[in-house]
Design a protein around this motif. Structure first.
Motif, mmCIF file in Angstrom:
data_model
loop_
_atom_site.group_PDB
_atom_site.id
_atom_site.type_symbol
_atom_site.label_atom_id
_atom_site.label_comp_id
_atom_site.label_asym_id
_atom_site.label_seq_id
_atom_site.Cartn_x
_atom_site.Cartn_y
_atom_site.Cartn_z
ATOM 1 N N ASN A 234 0.804 -1.225 0.000
ATOM 2 C CA ASN A 234 0.000 0.000 0.000
ATOM 3 C C ASN A 234 0.840 1.280 0.000
ATOM 4 O O ASN A 234 0.310 2.351 -0.233
ATOM 5 C CB ASN A 234 -0.988 0.005 1.159
ATOM 6 N N SER B 270 0.336 3.090 -3.261
ATOM 7 C CA SER B 270 -1.040 3.435 -3.623
ATOM 8 C C SER B 270 -1.212 4.949 -3.768
ATOM 9 O O SER B 270 -1.452 5.654 -2.800
ATOM 10 C CB SER B 270 -2.005 2.896 -2.561
ATOM 11 N N THR B 271 -1.053 5.433 -5.003
ATOM 12 C CA THR B 271 -1.302 6.839 -5.307
ATOM 13 C C THR B 271 -2.101 6.915 -6.603
ATOM 14 O O THR B 271 -2.082 5.975 -7.410
ATOM 15 C CB THR B 271 0.013 7.630 -5.507
ATOM 16 N N ASN B 272 -2.774 8.023 -6.796
ATOM 17 C CA ASN B 272 -3.515 8.205 -8.048
ATOM 18 C C ASN B 272 -2.579 8.174 -9.245
ATOM 19 O O ASN B 272 -2.910 7.604 -10.284
ATOM 20 C CB ASN B 272 -4.300 9.519 -8.024
ATOM 21 N N GLU B 273 -1.411 8.775 -9.120
ATOM 22 C CA GLU B 273 -0.448 8.797 -10.222
ATOM 23 C C GLU B 273 -0.023 7.376 -10.616
ATOM 24 O O GLU B 273 0.020 7.031 -11.798
ATOM 25 C CB GLU B 273 0.778 9.619 -9.843
ATOM 26 N N ASN B 274 0.279 6.562 -9.613
ATOM 27 C CA ASN B 274 0.680 5.181 -9.904
ATOM 28 C C ASN B 274 -0.457 4.387 -10.521
ATOM 29 O O ASN B 274 -0.250 3.625 -11.473
ATOM 30 C CB ASN B 274 1.181 4.489 -8.634
ATOM 31 N N MET B 275 -1.663 4.563 -10.001
ATOM 32 C CA MET B 275 -2.803 3.830 -10.541
ATOM 33 C C MET B 275 -3.092 4.272 -11.975
ATOM 34 O O MET B 275 -3.376 3.445 -12.844
ATOM 35 C CB MET B 275 -4.034 4.013 -9.645
ATOM 36 N N ASP B 276 -3.003 5.579 -12.240
ATOM 37 C CA ASP B 276 -3.207 6.085 -13.607
ATOM 38 C C ASP B 276 -2.165 5.509 -14.559
ATOM 39 O O ASP B 276 -2.473 5.124 -15.682
ATOM 40 C CB ASP B 276 -3.155 7.614 -13.639
ATOM 41 N N TYR B 277 -0.921 5.443 -14.105
ATOM 42 C CA TYR B 277 0.156 4.884 -14.927
ATOM 43 C C TYR B 277 -0.149 3.432 -15.300
ATOM 44 O O TYR B 277 0.030 3.027 -16.451
ATOM 45 C CB TYR B 277 1.487 4.970 -14.173
ATOM 46 N N GLU C 183 -2.980 3.421 -17.893
ATOM 47 C CA GLU C 183 -2.510 3.940 -19.183
ATOM 48 C C GLU C 183 -1.597 2.950 -19.912
ATOM 49 O O GLU C 183 -1.564 2.908 -21.132
ATOM 50 C CB GLU C 183 -1.764 5.260 -18.978
ATOM 51 N N THR D 101 -5.125 -0.292 -0.990
ATOM 52 C CA THR D 101 -5.179 1.110 -0.587
ATOM 53 C C THR D 101 -4.797 1.213 0.880
ATOM 54 O O THR D 101 -4.920 0.252 1.643
ATOM 55 C CB THR D 101 -6.584 1.704 -0.777
#
Length: 71
Positions: A39, A42-49, A52, A61
């Motif tokens: 966890n 668990s960041t938005n940036e990592n999840m977006d990556y 993508e 989380t």
């Protein structure tokens, strides 16, 4: 598998560089490659990556981890 040393007190900024290091060895990762991390990643940036790059991420989380810890 990838490894590195950092002076960051947390590892939230290390997931993308680690995946990029693996990609540099294998050139590309197949879609739906499974990525597992604790966890701390668990960041938005990592999840977006992960989304993508069509990677299948398994990252708890922090909220879920606290909930499971308190059971």
């Amino acid at each position: 598998m990838s490894s590195s040393l950092t002076q960051n007190p947390t590892n939230v900024f290390e997931l993308i560089p680690q995946i990029e290091q693996v990609k540099s060895i294998f050139r590309e990762l197949p879609p739906n490659t499974q990525i597992s991390a604790d966890n701390g990643y668990s960041t938005n940036e990592n999840m977006d990556y992960l989304v993508e790059n069509q990677l299948d991420g398994y990252i708890s989380t922090q909220k879920l981890s606290r909930k499971l810890k308190n059971q």
